[in-house]
Design an enzyme around this catalytic site. Structure first.
Site, PDB file in Angstrom:
ATOM      1  N   LYS A   1      43.549  41.364  12.536  1.00 16.58           N
ATOM      2  CA  LYS A   1      44.848  40.713  12.775  1.00 16.58           C
ATOM      3  C   LYS A   1      44.629  39.455  13.610  1.00 16.58           C
ATOM      4  CE  LYS A   1      48.134  41.145  15.927  1.00 16.58           C
ATOM      5  NZ  LYS A   1      48.592  39.744  15.975  1.00 16.58           N
TER       6      LYS A   1
ATOM      7  N   GLU B   1      37.593  43.189  25.408  1.00 17.88           N
ATOM      8  CA  GLU B   1      37.141  41.960  26.078  1.00 17.88           C
ATOM      9  C   GLU B   1      38.387  41.293  26.629  1.00 17.88           C
ATOM     10  OE1 GLU B   1      34.137  40.988  26.563  1.00 17.88           O
ATOM     11  OE2 GLU B   1      32.961  42.106  25.103  1.00 17.88           O
TER      12      GLU B   1
ATOM     13  N   CYS C   1      38.532  32.599  28.824  1.00 15.97           N
ATOM     14  CA  CYS C   1      38.529  33.789  29.678  1.00 15.97           C
ATOM     15  C   CYS C   1      37.548  33.671  30.834  1.00 15.97           C
ATOM     16  CB  CYS C   1      38.186  35.001  28.831  1.00 15.97           C
ATOM     17  SG  CYS C   1      36.677  34.772  27.859  1.00 15.97           S
TER      18      CYS C   1
ATOM     19  N   GLU D   1      45.030  35.260  36.408  1.00 12.05           N
ATOM     20  CA  GLU D   1      44.475  34.325  35.427  1.00 12.05           C
ATOM     21  C   GLU D   1      45.535  33.274  35.096  1.00 12.05           C
ATOM     22  OE1 GLU D   1      43.685  36.024  31.537  1.00 12.05           O
ATOM     23  OE2 GLU D   1      41.745  35.026  31.541  1.00 12.05           O
TER      24      GLU D   1
HETATM   25  P1  NAD Z   1      47.288  38.615  24.070  1.00 12.17           P
HETATM   26  O1  NAD Z   1      46.862  39.890  24.708  1.00 12.17           O
HETATM   27  O2  NAD Z   1      48.648  38.126  24.302  1.00 12.17           O
HETATM   28  O3  NAD Z   1      47.122  38.702  22.482  1.00 12.17           O
HETATM   29  C1  NAD Z   1      45.891  39.022  21.875  1.00 12.17           C
HETATM   30  C2  NAD Z   1      46.149  39.687  20.540  1.00 12.17           C
HETATM   31  O4  NAD Z   1      46.790  40.940  20.776  1.00 12.17           O
HETATM   32  C3  NAD Z   1      47.070  38.897  19.617  1.00 12.17           C
HETATM   33  O5  NAD Z   1      46.582  39.006  18.293  1.00 12.17           O
HETATM   34  C4  NAD Z   1      48.397  39.622  19.770  1.00 12.17           C
HETATM   35  O6  NAD Z   1      49.238  39.506  18.653  1.00 12.17           O
HETATM   36  C5  NAD Z   1      47.930  41.047  19.952  1.00 12.17           C
HETATM   37  N1  NAD Z   1      48.903  41.933  20.588  1.00 12.17           N
HETATM   38  C6  NAD Z   1      49.909  41.581  21.439  1.00 12.17           C
HETATM   39  N2  NAD Z   1      50.612  42.693  21.800  1.00 12.17           N
HETATM   40  C7  NAD Z   1      50.020  43.747  21.174  1.00 12.17           C
HETATM   41  C8  NAD Z   1      50.279  45.148  21.157  1.00 12.17           C
HETATM   42  N3  NAD Z   1      51.280  45.691  21.844  1.00 12.17           N
HETATM   43  N4  NAD Z   1      49.461  45.925  20.424  1.00 12.17           N
HETATM   44  C9  NAD Z   1      48.428  45.401  19.735  1.00 12.17           C
HETATM   45  N5  NAD Z   1      48.161  44.090  19.686  1.00 12.17           N
HETATM   46  C10 NAD Z   1      48.941  43.263  20.405  1.00 12.17           C
HETATM   47  O7  NAD Z   1      46.184  37.556  24.524  1.00 12.17           O
HETATM   48  P2  NAD Z   1      46.160  36.006  24.153  1.00 12.17           P
HETATM   49  O8  NAD Z   1      47.214  35.334  24.953  1.00 12.17           O
HETATM   50  O9  NAD Z   1      46.135  35.842  22.673  1.00 12.17           O
HETATM   51  O10 NAD Z   1      44.725  35.566  24.685  1.00 12.17           O
HETATM   52  C11 NAD Z   1      44.499  35.146  25.975  1.00 12.17           C
HETATM   53  C12 NAD Z   1      43.854  36.254  26.763  1.00 12.17           C
HETATM   54  O11 NAD Z   1      42.640  36.635  26.126  1.00 12.17           O
HETATM   55  C13 NAD Z   1      43.460  35.822  28.146  1.00 12.17           C
HETATM   56  O12 NAD Z   1      43.786  36.834  29.066  1.00 12.17           O
HETATM   57  C14 NAD Z   1      41.958  35.659  28.053  1.00 12.17           C
HETATM   58  O13 NAD Z   1      41.280  35.797  29.255  1.00 12.17           O
HETATM   59  C15 NAD Z   1      41.596  36.718  27.077  1.00 12.17           C
HETATM   60  N6  NAD Z   1      40.303  36.424  26.446  1.00 12.17           N
HETATM   61  C16 NAD Z   1      39.233  37.217  26.737  1.00 12.17           C
HETATM   62  C17 NAD Z   1      37.992  36.938  26.199  1.00 12.17           C
HETATM   63  C18 NAD Z   1      36.779  37.791  26.497  1.00 12.17           C
HETATM   64  O14 NAD Z   1      35.819  37.704  25.751  1.00 12.17           O
HETATM   65  N7  NAD Z   1      36.788  38.596  27.523  1.00 12.17           N
HETATM   66  C19 NAD Z   1      37.847  35.844  25.359  1.00 12.17           C
HETATM   67  C20 NAD Z   1      38.958  35.067  25.068  1.00 12.17           C
HETATM   68  C21 NAD Z   1      40.195  35.374  25.607  1.00 12.17           C
END
Ligand code: NAD
Length: 488
Positions: free
Chosen positions: A179, A255, A289, A389
């Site tokens: 997704k 992650e 991140c 963050e």
């Molecule tokens: P997010 O958690 O808002 O969304 C990530 C994904 O999860 C999206 O596809 C979203 O549609 C989905 N999602 C949202 N609610 C959900 C639910 N209830 N159930 C299942 N899926 C759901 O994160 P974001 O804003 O897209 O990304 C930014 C975040 O990602 C930051 O916190 C960043 O630090 C983190 N990040 C971590 C890494 C790593 O490798 N550790 C890398 C990149 C980004």
């Protein structure tokens, strides 16, 4: 000057069971170009039904795909790698017009192709162990795929996460439902077309678009999904973990977010420390991140460091249209992200820290969601902007006097993704690297500097599990122990 591949239209579809389809109820959502606020595309919103159909297709495809053997599966990965490489400029453009990453720093289609290539060659590492340590027996382990694997990815580097998760899941014999993020679905939807062109058997690699609810939630709850790899916020990671625990206890790899510290000692090469830490917070407009959003500098060199940091940031950052080749700072991904960063900047102003650069959300002659490079100094350690963050081009520079104090401050966080130390003293570098509570440590370098053959992942609230060329294959392989009697 504008590039000539900027007009390619895309009308994204869901890839379910080998077919590119609309959402079953016909619903779509709009994505915007964050540099201009113009609509970039209408994207299908996968329904509960669509998501269930994708999982059912993956389940049906699993027996044949897992029986095929990795060398034959690798052929499909190599075809996809070649197609991604062929379309890398187009994929960069699609990310630029959805989440604002400048095409000048978008090397992710090339690196995604490389990832598919690596995993296509890495399959001989899919092996168990054998021993004769148990008298009268031969014992061994088998590494076998889980079955249906769900992959949920964020918006900040979509093409990268598609590759680093799906390539190891597929080569090890799992079938996949991926997704994309609702904020950046276009490049992923284009790759769905390339997956079809590469000729993957129907159901092996399904790609859907939509919001967390319903499609992400359905995947987290689904009893036929046996493993789920997620990259995104800590908040969503916890929700997914809860759903997994409430349903079938699927394996979950997380992650999550970060609040990465960089420690600069008085003997460090200050010019290098300035350049590396500045790039870390500027890259992808701070939407990384592992961005070093907290920098601790030894008191004796702090003033010089701050002056040089501001000067360098102001000199190198060129904000503007992400489609222009000389832009290196794009807008924040959308209005929500923009407002979040501006809220943190306001918090910072009230927190007792001193704003010494930027602090504004305005950029002349653009309607986009741009945030000025922003630097605070001497912010109280307990302030929100030191703990949470921000995901923007906002950095806090604080001082320390002793090594012990620096490490204590660096570790005083619920996150632990990446940390760095700048010093010429090799013993101190190793001591500090050992003491930092972080899944990754840079010595005389900072994020996004990483190595392909090292594992990546977080301590503490930054996640669980590790990803990386060999590590990610293990994430998608069960271990079966077999004991065989050979003597009475
Ligand atoms: P997010 O958690 O808002 O969304 C990530 C994904 O999860 C999206 O596809 C979203 O549609 C989905 N999602 C949202 N609610 C959900 C639910 N209830 N159930 C299942 N899926 C759901 O994160 P974001 O804003 O897209 O990304 C930014 C975040 O990602 C930051 O916190 C960043 O630090 C983190 N990040 C971590 C890494 C790593 O490798 N550790 C890398 C990149 C980004």
């Amino acid at each position: 000057m504008a590039t000539n591949w900027e007009t390619t239209p895309i009308r994204p579809k869901l890839l379910i069971n080998g077919e590119l389809v609309e959402a079953s109820d016909g619903k779509t959502f709009q994505v915007y170009n964050p540099a201009t606020r113009e609509v970039s595309s209408e994207v299908p919103e996968a329904t509960v039904d669509d998501t269930n159909r994708a999982v059912a297709a993956a389940k049906a495809a699993f027996p044949a795909w897992s029986a095929l053997g990795p060398a034959k599966r690798a052929v499909y990965l190599k075809k996809l790698a070649a197609l991604i490489r062929e379309h890398k400029d187009e994929l960069a453009r699609l990310d630029a017009i959805t989440m604002g990453m400048p095409v000048s720093s978008h090397h992710f289609a090339e690196s995604a192709a490389t990832q598919f290539g690596y995993y296509a060659e890495a399959w001989p590492h899919i092996q168990g162990q054998a021993s004769v340590n148990t008298p009268g027996h031969v014992t061994f382990t088998l590494r076998q795929p889980y079955g249906v694997v769900a992959l949920i990815i964020p918006w900040n580097v979509p093409v990268h996460f598609l590759a680093t998760k799906s390539a190891p899941a597929l080569i090890t014999g799992n079938t996949v439902v991926l997704k994309s993020s609702e904020k950046a679905p276009l490049a992923v939807a284009r790759i769905a077309e390339l997956v079809q062109e590469a000729g993957f058997p129907p159901g092996v690699f399904n790609i859907i678009s939509g919001h967390g609810v319903p499609s992400g939630q359905v995947l987290s709850r689904h009893n036929d999904v046996r493993a789920l790899s997620f990259t995104g916020s800590s908040r969503t990671g916890k929700l997914i973990q809860e759903e997994a625990a409430r349903t079938n206890l699927k394996k979950v790899i997380l992650e999550l977010g970060g609040k990465s510290p960089a420690i600069v000692f008085d003997d460090a090469d200050l010019d290098n420390a300035v350049k590396k830490t500045q790039f870390s917070i500027q890259y992808n407009s701070g939407q990384v991140c592992m961005a070093n959003s907290r920098i601790y500098v030894h008191k004796s060199v702090a003033q010089g460091f701050v002056d040089a940091f501001k000067k360098h940031y102001t000199a190198v950052a060129k904000a503007g249209n992400p489609l222009e080749r000389d832009t290196n700072q794009g807008p924040q991904a959308d209005e929500v992200q923009y407002n979040q960063v501006m809220r943190y900047i306001d918090e910072g102003k009230k927190s007792g820290g001193e704003l010494v650069l930027g602090g504004s959300g305005k950029l002349e002659s653009t309607n986009g969601f741009f945030v000025e490079p922003t630097v605070f100094i001497n912010t109280p350690e307990e302030a929100k902007i030191m703990k949470e963050e921000i995901f923007g081009p906002v950095v806090n520079i604080n001082v320390f006097e002793t090594e012990e104090e620096a490490v204590k401050k660096a570790n005083d966080t619920e996150f632990g993704l990446y940390a760095s130390v700048f010093t010429k003293d090799i013993s101190r570098a190793m001591r500090v690297a050992k003491a930092l509570e972080s899944g990754y440590v840079g010595i005389n370098t900072s994020s996004p500097s990483t190595a392909h053959d090292l594992p990546f992942g977080g301590y503490k609230g930054s996640g669980q599990g590790r990803e990386g060329v060999l590590y990610s294959m293990n994430n998608f392989l069960e271990i079966k122990s077999v004991i065989m009697q050979i003597d009475e």
